[in-house]
Scaffold this motif. Structure first.
Motif, PDB file in Angstrom:
ATOM      1  N   LEU A   1      14.743  -4.701   4.639  1.00  0.00           N
ATOM      2  CA  LEU A   1      15.859  -4.522   4.113  1.00  0.00           C
ATOM      3  C   LEU A   1      16.670  -3.672   4.874  1.00  0.00           C
ATOM      4  O   LEU A   1      16.464  -2.794   5.608  1.00  0.00           O
ATOM      5  CB  LEU A   1      15.166  -3.402   3.018  1.00  0.00           C
TER       6      LEU A   1
ATOM      7  N   ASN B   1       9.952  -2.241  -5.379  1.00  0.00           N
ATOM      8  CA  ASN B   1      10.483  -2.707  -4.324  1.00  0.00           C
ATOM      9  C   ASN B   1      11.365  -4.166  -4.990  1.00  0.00           C
ATOM     10  O   ASN B   1      12.645  -4.289  -4.065  1.00  0.00           O
ATOM     11  CB  ASN B   1       9.175  -3.676  -3.544  1.00  0.00           C
TER      12      ASN B   1
ATOM     13  N   HIS C   1      12.167  -8.663   2.427  1.00  0.00           N
ATOM     14  CA  HIS C   1      12.576  -9.783   1.408  1.00  0.00           C
ATOM     15  C   HIS C   1      11.549 -10.671   1.641  1.00  0.00           C
ATOM     16  O   HIS C   1      11.717 -11.749   2.516  1.00  0.00           O
ATOM     17  CB  HIS C   1      13.835  -9.957   1.601  1.00  0.00           C
TER      18      HIS C   1
ATOM     19  N   ASN D   1      14.575   3.541   1.896  1.00  0.00           N
ATOM     20  CA  ASN D   1      14.620   3.186   3.374  1.00  0.00           C
ATOM     21  C   ASN D   1      14.620   4.355   4.428  1.00  0.00           C
ATOM     22  O   ASN D   1      15.084   3.812   5.368  1.00  0.00           O
ATOM     23  CB  ASN D   1      15.954   2.059   3.309  1.00  0.00           C
TER      24      ASN D   1
ATOM     25  N   MET E   1       5.310   0.332   1.245  1.00  0.00           N
ATOM     26  CA  MET E   1       6.480   0.915   0.617  1.00  0.00           C
ATOM     27  C   MET E   1       6.521   2.384   0.669  1.00  0.00           C
ATOM     28  O   MET E   1       5.640   3.076   1.141  1.00  0.00           O
ATOM     29  CB  MET E   1       5.975   0.705  -1.190  1.00  0.00           C
ATOM     30  N   ASN E   2       7.924   2.770   0.804  1.00  0.00           N
ATOM     31  CA  ASN E   2       7.917   4.028   1.040  1.00  0.00           C
ATOM     32  C   ASN E   2       7.747   5.112  -0.336  1.00  0.00           C
ATOM     33  O   ASN E   2       8.350   4.697  -1.316  1.00  0.00           O
ATOM     34  CB  ASN E   2       9.584   4.419   1.414  1.00  0.00           C
TER      35      ASN E   2
ATOM     36  N   HIS F   1      11.076  -0.810   5.979  1.00  0.00           N
ATOM     37  CA  HIS F   1       9.951  -1.512   6.056  1.00  0.00           C
ATOM     38  C   HIS F   1       9.572  -2.293   4.681  1.00  0.00           C
ATOM     39  O   HIS F   1       8.792  -3.145   4.737  1.00  0.00           O
ATOM     40  CB  HIS F   1       8.775  -0.481   5.814  1.00  0.00           C
ATOM     41  N   THR F   2      10.544  -2.510   3.971  1.00  0.00           N
ATOM     42  CA  THR F   2      10.439  -3.308   2.701  1.00  0.00           C
ATOM     43  C   THR F   2      11.281  -4.796   3.071  1.00  0.00           C
ATOM     44  O   THR F   2      12.152  -4.777   3.590  1.00  0.00           O
ATOM     45  CB  THR F   2      11.575  -2.938   1.269  1.00  0.00           C
TER      46      THR F   2
ATOM     47  N   SER G   1      10.922   3.429  -3.911  1.00  0.00           N
ATOM     48  CA  SER G   1      11.048   2.715  -2.930  1.00  0.00           C
ATOM     49  C   SER G   1      12.110   2.993  -2.165  1.00  0.00           C
ATOM     50  O   SER G   1      13.206   3.284  -2.869  1.00  0.00           O
ATOM     51  CB  SER G   1      10.863   1.158  -3.050  1.00  0.00           C
TER      52      SER G   1
ATOM     53  N   PHE H   1       8.885  -9.782  -5.682  1.00  0.00           N
ATOM     54  CA  PHE H   1       7.543  -9.053  -5.283  1.00  0.00           C
ATOM     55  C   PHE H   1       6.605 -10.184  -4.821  1.00  0.00           C
ATOM     56  O   PHE H   1       6.336 -10.993  -5.438  1.00  0.00           O
ATOM     57  CB  PHE H   1       7.040  -8.314  -6.524  1.00  0.00           C
TER      58      PHE H   1
ATOM     59  N   GLY I   1       1.928  -2.474  -1.499  1.00  0.00           N
ATOM     60  CA  GLY I   1       3.411  -2.210  -2.237  1.00  0.00           C
ATOM     61  C   GLY I   1       2.998  -1.819  -3.863  1.00  0.00           C
ATOM     62  O   GLY I   1       4.044  -1.652  -4.594  1.00  0.00           O
TER      63      GLY I   1
END
Length: 343
Positions: free
Chosen positions: A272, A294, A265, A248, A1-2, A262-263, A246, A112, A173
């Motif tokens: 993402l 997320n 789906h 991008n 997760m960012n 990096h997220t 979170s 999630f 995450g």
């Protein structure tokens, strides 16, 4: 997760103060700070205490214990043992994280999902990198998806096991949000009533700072060129709350005109690549905020805000930063988020 959207508002002095109650002078409380590197990022812990003995060693020990449970980088950790064998006897940290993960999986309709490890690695965002760079082949995504789904996980007392051989988990995450709250609980157990904990941009706060004000943090936003960050005109106050983000714009790759973050789906297996730059979530604790950020970025602005407002039982508030169709950076908030803002 960012985790780097939230920028802590650094205190430049360590001013002591004395509180007077019923004519009696209480010990001076001094601003203390511990900081370092852990969980692949930085951490900063600030607190007010009459005892100036450093808590650095205790804090580092907490990180070490949690890493032994949840770190994919730590050989022999509980999570790595599960990923190797499909079962593990969980300690208190892993059990708490897995239970929250399974709750959030159900609450978000599967958006999630900690069983995304194969997908995370396939897209190049794991501990090891794939042999190729870019968007993975469709058949590889389908194969990884066949091992994705928390419906394959079962918890029996302290035992975690999978119903399908080859299912693997990645708790990155949610683990940092959990760690933030564990550190906050540790400070409270030491009689510390005023603190701010920041682990890679995930934060929790209690009480006030040395200026007798509620702890506040600033929010960053990318510049139009994505090469620098400029603050939103305001601060977010954290009166006994947790906050997580979170985004991008820290871990991503560009292919053509599309940015893949990096997220992942968990229902489509695709990284993402929408117009959302970040979502910042405030909740009762950082653990909860981290669990939902997320899913909310995957939902998109309109659906995400609707989810927050349709589910008051989760106690969430959200702020989105996104690009409109013309490329202009904009913000949108859930109704309750603005009460925490200082413009």
């Amino acid at each position: 997760m960012n985790r780097f959207l939230i920028a802590i508002v650094l205190m430049v002095t360590t001013i002591a103060h004395i509180t007077i109650t019923n004519g009696q002078s209480l010990p001076a409380l001094k601003l203390m700070a511990c900081e370092g590197k852990a969980q692949g990022t930085y951490y900063i812990v600030k607190y007010l205490s009459a005892d100036t003995t450093s808590l650095q060693g205790s804090i580092d020990s907490i990180f070490a214990v949690i890493d032994q449970s949840l770190s994919l980088y730590k050989p022999g950790s509980a999570i790595n043992r599960f990923n190797e064998t499909g079962q593990v006897q969980m300690d208190e940290h892993m059990k708490a994280v897995v239970q929250q993960a399974l709750f959030t999986y159900k609450a978000t309709g599967g958006l999630f999902d900690i069983t995304v490890k194969r997908l995370v690695y396939l897209w190049g965002f794991g501990v090891t990198r794939p042999s190729f760079k870019g968007v993975p082949p469709a058949d590889s995504i389908r194969q990884a998806l066949s091992y994705t789904g928390s419906r394959y996980l079962r918890v029996k007392e302290n035992q975690l096991y999978t119903l399908k051989k080859g299912v693997q988990i990645d708790c990155n995450g949610i683990a940092q949000g959990y760690t933030v709250d564990v550190l906050g609980a540790f400070l409270a157990s030491r009689g510390i009533d005023n603190y701010l904990v920041d682990v890679g941009g995930e934060l929790c706060a209690k009480g006030h700072n040395h200026q007798h004000k509620v702890w506040s943090v600033g929010i960053e936003r990318p510049s139009p060129g994505d090469t620098a960050y400029e603050p939103v005109q305001g601060l977010v106050r954290l009166p006994g709350k947790g906050i997580a983000t979170s985004g991008n714009y820290r871990r991503f790759f560009d292919q053509g005109r599309t940015r893949f973050a990096h997220t992942i789906h968990p229902l489509t297996g695709v990284a993402l690549h929408n117009n959302i730059i970040s979502v910042t979530v405030i909740a009762k604790d950082c653990f909860t905020a981290d669990a939902f950020d997320n899913p909310l970025i995957l939902m998109g602005v309109d659906k995400g805000i609707a989810f927050v407002e349709q589910h008051p039982e989760y106690g969430l508030q959200a702020m989105y930063i996104y690009r409109d169709v013309e490329g202009t950076i904009r913000e949108n908030f859930s109704k309750g988020f603005k009460q925490y803002m200082e413009f």
